[in-house]
Motif scaffolding. Sequence first.
Motif: not given
Length: 251
Positions: A146-166
């Motif tokens: 999301d360029v407007a909100e300046r966020t990146v969502i990582v889906r299925g990362g390590k441990g198959n977990k999602d997370r949000r980062t900048i």
Amino acid sequence: MRLLQMVHDRCRMRHLSAKTERAYAGWIRRYITFHRRRHPRDMAEREVASFLTMLAVDGHVAASTQNQALAALLFLYRDVLGMPMTISNEVVRAKRPKRLPDVMSRGEVANLLAELEGVAALGCLLLYGSGLRLQECISLRVKDVDVAERTVIVRGGKGNKDRRTILSDSAAAGLARHLPKVRRLHAADLAAGHGAVALPHALVRKYPGVAVEWGWQWIFPASRRYVEDGTRIVRRHHIDPTVLQRAVAAA
């Protein structure tokens, strides 16, 4: 081999990464070969311990490599064969060296990034600015950023977990220049009768047609299309990790 197919199937049921699946299958194959192709059901803790000891004593593998082999064999017995086991203290453990990590200064990072261009530059901006792992970066989809909100969502990362980062300002500017090129490539694929990207799990059955939508496309698509095994559908995968690895090594 039927057993290895069971390993692959179980890995996919557990949603393990493709890299982990290949590594586990490789270690299980080596384990069986080491014991002269005996079936794992006919072996137990003693055979596992002798294999792991061989890796440390004769193979001189790193501690992390031995631990990966152990994880693969525990997975085999617990998840595939239904024969959970505990490993005795007889295993000779590979020594883990004590080393200080090499940490680049901000100036060194700036110099490195200045030597990169194109896809490699944008990918490394995301790695550094958003704290992404390599596989997380190259497998980003358009809807994950999301360029407007300046966020990146990582889906299925390590441990198959999602997370949000900048999302850093520099990466956002790079994406603004990059994504129109990706969209033109996707439009060309659609015009050629292709453009359906691979989807996770059973989404393609639940939502027919979603595979061609813009939001599901890879941010870093490969330059060539491929024919998917089984379905024979022509798709475009994301870039290979070596694209970024080689660019960073050269920089």
